[in-house]
Design an enzyme around this catalytic site. Structure first.
Site, PDB file in Angstrom:
ATOM      1  N   GLY A 239       6.426  -2.425  -2.653  1.00  0.00           N
ATOM      2  CA  GLY A 239       5.013  -2.169  -2.581  1.00  0.00           C
ATOM      3  C   GLY A 239       4.248  -3.087  -3.385  1.00  0.00           C
ATOM      4  N   PRO A 274      11.455  -4.900  -2.933  1.00  0.00           N
ATOM      5  CA  PRO A 274      10.374  -5.582  -2.326  1.00  0.00           C
ATOM      6  C   PRO A 274      10.845  -6.018  -0.997  1.00  0.00           C
ATOM      7  CG  PRO A 274      11.539  -6.966  -3.772  1.00  0.00           C
ATOM      8  CD  PRO A 274      12.339  -5.656  -3.903  1.00  0.00           C
ATOM      9  N   CYS A 342      -1.914  -5.132  28.563  1.00  0.00           N
ATOM     10  CA  CYS A 342      -2.811  -4.407  29.165  1.00  0.00           C
ATOM     11  C   CYS A 342      -3.569  -3.104  28.355  1.00  0.00           C
ATOM     12  CB  CYS A 342      -2.459  -3.804  30.584  1.00  0.00           C
ATOM     13  SG  CYS A 342      -1.410  -4.880  31.318  1.00  0.00           S
TER      14      CYS A 342
HETATM   15  N1  LLP Z   1      11.225   0.691  -0.052  1.00  0.00           N
HETATM   16  C1  LLP Z   1      11.028   1.851   0.963  1.00  0.00           C
HETATM   17  C2  LLP Z   1      11.710   3.087   0.570  1.00  0.00           C
HETATM   18  C3  LLP Z   1      10.200   1.589   1.881  1.00  0.00           C
HETATM   19  O1  LLP Z   1      10.099   2.584   2.618  1.00  0.00           O
HETATM   20  C4  LLP Z   1       9.523   0.420   1.848  1.00  0.00           C
HETATM   21  C5  LLP Z   1       8.335   0.358   3.157  1.00  0.00           C
HETATM   22  C6  LLP Z   1       9.708  -0.552   0.982  1.00  0.00           C
HETATM   23  C7  LLP Z   1      10.583  -0.389   0.134  1.00  0.00           C
HETATM   24  C8  LLP Z   1       9.282  -2.137   1.125  1.00  0.00           C
HETATM   25  O2  LLP Z   1       7.647  -1.982   0.565  1.00  0.00           O
HETATM   26  P1  LLP Z   1       6.936  -3.515   0.614  1.00  0.00           P
HETATM   27  O3  LLP Z   1       7.471  -4.159  -0.521  1.00  0.00           O
HETATM   28  O4  LLP Z   1       7.282  -4.217   1.942  1.00  0.00           O
HETATM   29  O5  LLP Z   1       5.769  -3.114   0.584  1.00  0.00           O
HETATM   30  N2  LLP Z   1       4.739  -1.625   8.677  1.00  0.00           N
HETATM   31  C9  LLP Z   1       3.817  -1.668   7.569  1.00  0.00           C
HETATM   32  C10 LLP Z   1       4.528  -1.489   6.232  1.00  0.00           C
HETATM   33  C11 LLP Z   1       5.465  -0.283   6.152  1.00  0.00           C
HETATM   34  C12 LLP Z   1       6.271  -0.311   4.854  1.00  0.00           C
HETATM   35  C13 LLP Z   1       7.192   0.827   4.969  1.00  0.00           C
HETATM   36  N3  LLP Z   1       8.049   1.028   3.817  1.00  0.00           N
HETATM   37  C14 LLP Z   1       2.948  -2.807   7.800  1.00  0.00           C
HETATM   38  O6  LLP Z   1       3.303  -3.898   8.536  1.00  0.00           O
HETATM   39  O7  LLP Z   1       2.098  -3.153   6.703  1.00  0.00           O
END
Ligand code: LLP
Length: 417
Positions: A239, A274, A342
């Site tokens: 996150g 991450p 499209c």
């Molecule tokens: N852990 C869990 C349980 C998660 O659901 C996620 C992301 C992460 C870790 C990793 O989060 P990050 O470090 O990448 O913020 N498709 C969307 C993002 C969806 C994220 C879903 N979960 C986009 O393209 O922005």
């Protein structure tokens, strides 16, 4: 040191001109910098120096075998959300003991595979799931190590589609249910309670929501201790956001500091998941201009990458910088950069000031290393793009472009037709 940089008005990835790769591989393709991937992983890991930790890269952000292999070789773990990610992770060389498994809808076969593999921890998202995992573990004569994923009802102040820790979201269990869940779990024969988990959302650009979430988790840890339940692992999910346009998210050091400070001297081992912060700015999507045209009120630049290749703009209206691979002196235009599909949502940028480009020019869609290829599809029977990794002055195709034959792979025509 930036590994996507211009030399003599030409974009390079490390020591390789992007144009050279486009000439060899064709467009569109995803391009990753090995040095950037490695640096981002190591900076994130080092941010938690002095704390017992396991950085589990979030597979969903980028599941390419080469990318996964790199993080496995750096000692990383893997955050998985499906049997497919478990498979990919094992293939890429992650020991199951370094994998954590989240997701609201784990199927029986996926649970069994994870139990057989011997993963580090299941992040449980409902009481029914907890009971099912206990039952499956019993049948397989295993003990299932679990954490409960808590939904702390914290506003991560991000796009609503990628916010996951509000009480209206489907993820995790609310605080009271978590405490009940721990009591239930501690009595289940085939369950071993080892952790507590949360993931409040993605592309978060402030530290405060993480601190708020952590506070909730610490309160639960205190509460369950009264019932003799102790946890060893604290999983803060993923996150930390990145800069796509002008966001200024906390540096991993700042993020780590704010968490570690709140932990005080609690003897907990940290798990971090991450995704975006590691791979997002380590990759770009390279596309070619097919046509230009002027509408009544708009200028269009039509490129050969569409929403099937990079879905983020269509799905979240997300912003990706668009840069010319070769800079020219022709000034700039304001245009919609659109794909061949499209649908009106098939755009990479709307009303964007970009370099004036012409047919045949190459464009780089920046910050595309996370949730780029992994969210791509075959919509409109478009083969999935190639993926390339650069290291110093070398490049390697880490995934070949799909062929037309790949598009009908596995299909068959029933005899009644
Ligand atoms: N852990 C869990 C349980 C998660 O659901 C996620 C992301 C992460 C870790 C990793 O989060 P990050 O470090 O990448 O913020 N498709 C969307 C993002 C969806 C994220 C879903 N979960 C986009 O393209 O922005």
């Amino acid at each position: 040191m930036h590994h996507f940089a211009y030399h003599n008005n030409e974009l390079y990835c490390e020591d390789v001109p992007v144009r050279t790769i486009a000439e060899k591989v064709g467009t569109p393709f995803y391009l990753y910098s090995h040095a950037t991937l490695k640096r981002h992983f190591m900076v994130f890991d080092a941010a938690f120096e002095g704390v017992q930790r396991l950085v589990c890269f979030s597979a969903k952000a980028n599941t390419s075998q080469a990318v996964l292999k790199l993080f496995a070789s750096l000692g990383g773990g893997l955050d998985i959300v499906s049997g497919g990610e478990l498979f990919r992770g094992l293939k890429a060389g992650f020991p199951a003991q370094r994998m954590v498994y989240s997701g609201v809808g784990k199927r029986i076969d996926e649970i069994d595979d994870a139990l057989e593999a011997g993963i580090l921890m299941f992040n449980i998202e409902s009481i029914e799931e907890l009971e099912l995992i206990d039952e499956r573990a019993g049948l397989l004569k295993k003990r299932a190590p679990v954490a409960l994923r808590v939904n702390p009802d914290v506003d991560p102040k991000t796009h609503p589609y990628i916010s996951t820790g509000l009480k209206k979201n489907k993820f995790g269990v609310e605080t009271r249910t978590a405490i009940e869940g721990y009591k239930i779990a501690s009595k289940l024969k085939n369950i071993e309670v080892i952790g507590i988990d949360c993931h409040i959302g993605s592309q978060i650009t402030e530290s405060q929501p993480f601190k708020d979430a952590l506070e909730s988790l610490l309160a639960i840890i205190k509460e369950i201790k009264k019932f003799g339940i102790e946890v060893k692992y604290l999983d803060m999910g993923g996150g930390v956001g990145i800069t796509y346009a002008d966001e200024s998210p906390p540096h991993p050091n700042e993020y780590a500091k704010s968490i570690v400070e709140s932990l005080g001297d609690m003897p907990l081992e940290m798990i971090l998941e991450p995704g975006r912060v590691i791979v997002g700015n380590a990759g770009i999507l390279v596309t070619k201009v097919l046509y230009r045209k002027s509408g009544k009120t708009k200028e269009f630049v039509i490129v050969d990458a569409g929403m099937n290749d990079l879905m983020r703009p269509a799905l979240y209206e997300s912003y990706h910088r668009i840069e010319p691979v070769i800079k020219n002196d022709d000034g700039s235009i304001v245009a919609d950069v659109v794909g061949p599909i499209c649908e009106s949502s098939d755009f990479l940028a709307l009303d964007r000031k970009i370099a004036s480009v012409k047919k045949g020019d190459l464009l780089a869609v920046m910050s595309a290393g996370a949730y780029g290829f992994t969210m791509s599809s075959n919509y409109c029977s478009r083969p999935k793009a190639a993926e390339v990794m650069v290291k110093d002055d070398q490049f390697d195709v880490i995934r070949t472009r799909q062929s037309y034959a790949d598009l009908i792979d596995g299909e068959s025509i029933p005899s009644f037709i």
